[in-house]
Design a protein around this motif. Sequence first.
Motif, mmCIF file in Angstrom:
data_model
loop_
_atom_site.group_PDB
_atom_site.id
_atom_site.type_symbol
_atom_site.label_atom_id
_atom_site.label_comp_id
_atom_site.label_asym_id
_atom_site.label_seq_id
_atom_site.Cartn_x
_atom_site.Cartn_y
_atom_site.Cartn_z
ATOM 1 N N ARG A 264 2.971 7.966 -0.926
ATOM 2 C CA ARG A 264 1.697 7.512 -1.500
ATOM 3 C C ARG A 264 1.204 6.343 -0.666
ATOM 4 O O ARG A 264 1.983 5.451 -0.345
ATOM 5 C CB ARG A 264 1.875 7.004 -2.933
ATOM 6 C CG ARG A 264 2.322 8.017 -3.931
ATOM 7 C CD ARG A 264 1.217 8.978 -4.323
ATOM 8 N NE ARG A 264 1.695 9.901 -5.340
ATOM 9 C CZ ARG A 264 2.535 10.901 -5.114
ATOM 10 N NH1 ARG A 264 2.991 11.102 -3.889
ATOM 11 N NH2 ARG A 264 2.932 11.677 -6.084
ATOM 12 N N TYR A 265 -0.062 6.330 -0.364
ATOM 13 C CA TYR A 265 -0.605 5.221 0.420
ATOM 14 C C TYR A 265 -1.974 4.908 -0.150
ATOM 15 O O TYR A 265 -2.823 5.776 -0.258
ATOM 16 C CB TYR A 265 -0.718 5.628 1.885
ATOM 17 C CG TYR A 265 -0.995 4.497 2.852
ATOM 18 C CD1 TYR A 265 0.001 3.992 3.659
ATOM 19 C CD2 TYR A 265 -2.261 3.949 2.958
ATOM 20 C CE1 TYR A 265 -0.252 2.958 4.556
ATOM 21 C CE2 TYR A 265 -2.524 2.911 3.847
ATOM 22 C CZ TYR A 265 -1.514 2.424 4.642
ATOM 23 O OH TYR A 265 -1.771 1.403 5.519
ATOM 24 N N THR A 266 -2.194 3.669 -0.535
ATOM 25 C CA THR A 266 -3.437 3.298 -1.192
ATOM 26 C C THR A 266 -4.230 2.329 -0.321
ATOM 27 O O THR A 266 -3.663 1.391 0.230
ATOM 28 C CB THR A 266 -3.144 2.662 -2.559
ATOM 29 O OG1 THR A 266 -2.415 3.597 -3.337
ATOM 30 C CG2 THR A 266 -4.435 2.310 -3.270
ATOM 31 N N VAL A 267 -5.501 2.568 -0.192
ATOM 32 C CA VAL A 267 -6.378 1.773 0.655
ATOM 33 C C VAL A 267 -7.583 1.339 -0.148
ATOM 34 O O VAL A 267 -8.194 2.146 -0.839
ATOM 35 C CB VAL A 267 -6.910 2.599 1.832
ATOM 36 C CG1 VAL A 267 -7.624 1.693 2.814
ATOM 37 C CG2 VAL A 267 -5.812 3.363 2.496
ATOM 38 N N SER A 268 -7.924 0.084 -0.036
ATOM 39 C CA SER A 268 -9.148 -0.412 -0.656
ATOM 40 C C SER A 268 -10.138 -0.772 0.433
ATOM 41 O O SER A 268 -9.822 -1.535 1.335
ATOM 42 C CB SER A 268 -8.806 -1.632 -1.509
ATOM 43 O OG SER A 268 -9.978 -2.190 -2.026
ATOM 44 N N ILE A 269 -11.324 -0.200 0.369
ATOM 45 C CA ILE A 269 -12.358 -0.458 1.371
ATOM 46 C C ILE A 269 -13.525 -1.183 0.712
ATOM 47 O O ILE A 269 -14.085 -0.689 -0.255
ATOM 48 C CB ILE A 269 -12.870 0.851 1.993
ATOM 49 C CG1 ILE A 269 -11.713 1.643 2.591
ATOM 50 C CG2 ILE A 269 -13.916 0.566 3.054
ATOM 51 C CD1 ILE A 269 -12.107 3.017 3.059
ATOM 52 N N PHE B 204 0.815 -1.212 0.000
ATOM 53 C CA PHE B 204 0.000 0.000 0.000
ATOM 54 C C PHE B 204 0.848 1.261 0.000
ATOM 55 O O PHE B 204 0.426 2.312 -0.434
ATOM 56 C CB PHE B 204 -0.876 0.018 1.249
ATOM 57 C CG PHE B 204 -1.787 -1.157 1.322
ATOM 58 C CD1 PHE B 204 -2.960 -1.162 0.595
ATOM 59 C CD2 PHE B 204 -1.471 -2.253 2.083
ATOM 60 C CE1 PHE B 204 -3.814 -2.252 0.640
ATOM 61 C CE2 PHE B 204 -2.312 -3.344 2.137
ATOM 62 C CZ PHE B 204 -3.481 -3.335 1.415
#
Lengths: 243, 243
Positions: free
Chosen positions: A237-242, A89
Amino acid sequence: MTEHLIEPTTGLSRYGALAAELRRRIVDGQWPPGSALPAEQRLASERGVALGTLRQALAVLADEGLVERRHGRGTFVRAALAGAPMLRFFRFGDRAADVPASRITSRQVAAAPAAVAAGLGLATGVQVLRLRRLRSVGDVPRLLEELWLPLPLLDALTVGDPADWGDLLYPCFAERCSVHVHRVVDQISFAQFNAADARALKLPAGHPCALVQRQAWDLAGRCVEWRVTRGDAAAFRYTVSIT
Amino acid sequence: MTEHLIEPTTGLSRYGALAAELRRRIVDGQWPPGSALPAEQRLASERGVALGTLRQALAVLADEGLVERRHGRGTFVRAALAGAPMLRFFRFGDRAADVPASRITSRQVAAAPAAVAAGLGLATGVQVLRLRRLRSVGDVPRLLEELWLPLPLLDALTVGDPADWGDLLYPCFAERCSVHVHRVVDQISFAQFNAADARALKLPAGHPCALVQRQAWDLAGRCVEWRVTRGDAAAFRYTVSIT
DNA sequence: AAGTGGTCTAGACCACTCT
DNA sequence: GAGTGGTCTAGACCACTTG
């Protein structure tokens, strides 16, 4: 038969009690991570419940992420969160992230400050292991980490040469301490670098800093890590999937 | 009987086909939000499936958040994907987050710029709805949002007074457009405010800015939102749980 | 071919809610 | 008490994986 009729003596449903029993065995290491559980039929008959009930119990554990069911193969205890639960992430720069090289810059046993003790669920002042780590991508220092680890549990990390630990810590937890990280919570915020940290990353003092504060828990629900990671906010950068 | 045997002609399992049929009825508004579905027994017999199979289908919808089952009462269509799938994780300031008040500051139909079109999975230049929104916590302006919404789908938002929409957008999508947000991906990064945005939040120009870029998809897998949120980096907190 | 989980059935009885 | 969903059973057959 190793165990007899599962009865809901505790007020739990039968499948609830069954799930609790299986969960306990997994947590106790009776079925180590990666191994397969006995087949549904066998588990059900050993415990004197119908197949559907046993399946309902396994569904609970699968939902909790404790086991993984694979059609045609079996039911497996989920291995610890494999390499880079964070790096999937969290990356610096735009390149597809290789795992940053890791160097332990400091290791000491210390009394846990109040904030850390609270995070780890321990009493203030208990002995814990404090690590500092510098992580680099292609010789460029990118991330500064400070880690606090509970001590009876991760004693094995107080000895030996940290240079042998490799670039990822969780596999190290698993191999050396039989601690399997199962769940992490990250909290992201922004701050500014102090002079020393900025210098270590070759940034100007007061530069914006991205801050990731992490707690990690093992299968038994013990908090096994409290970590703060700092890096250049501009490259963060930090990516989150909810779902 | 209104419908006959559900057969897996599509390659879906029977309960999968059943779930799809029920989902379609809900999304089409045949069972409006808040209403109760027919009882399990009735649904099952009408469709010629066993009770267990029907229950499995309902479990899918409950898991998706489309219906809510209440023991002894019935199965109800959820009024709207419950408040704040985002706000559970994302908050400004340290108070337990109330939902920020929301005010639409601009609304226009425009041709999608390339970056937006790519995010929404549309061709560049297609007509989309562009909204700007100011969100405040207790009269203090906190967040600036720019939203791009695909247009045949969310046409209902191009008319009417946005002041009637309430503080949460997704319930509005659900009620007015029958669009049910099912999955979102947030990407967090860091920048600086431009002069206009800074002024709107009463911050100095060039102030550090936390930036959350979001894509949202509905149950059918269509991208239904592309959003950029900006707020004061110093007050930003974002919490993620990884399992 | 043997073994695994996935789907499905047709019942039974229990626990909760409302009137 | 009537109606709802929740639990449980004891089978059957299907789909996937592996030797």
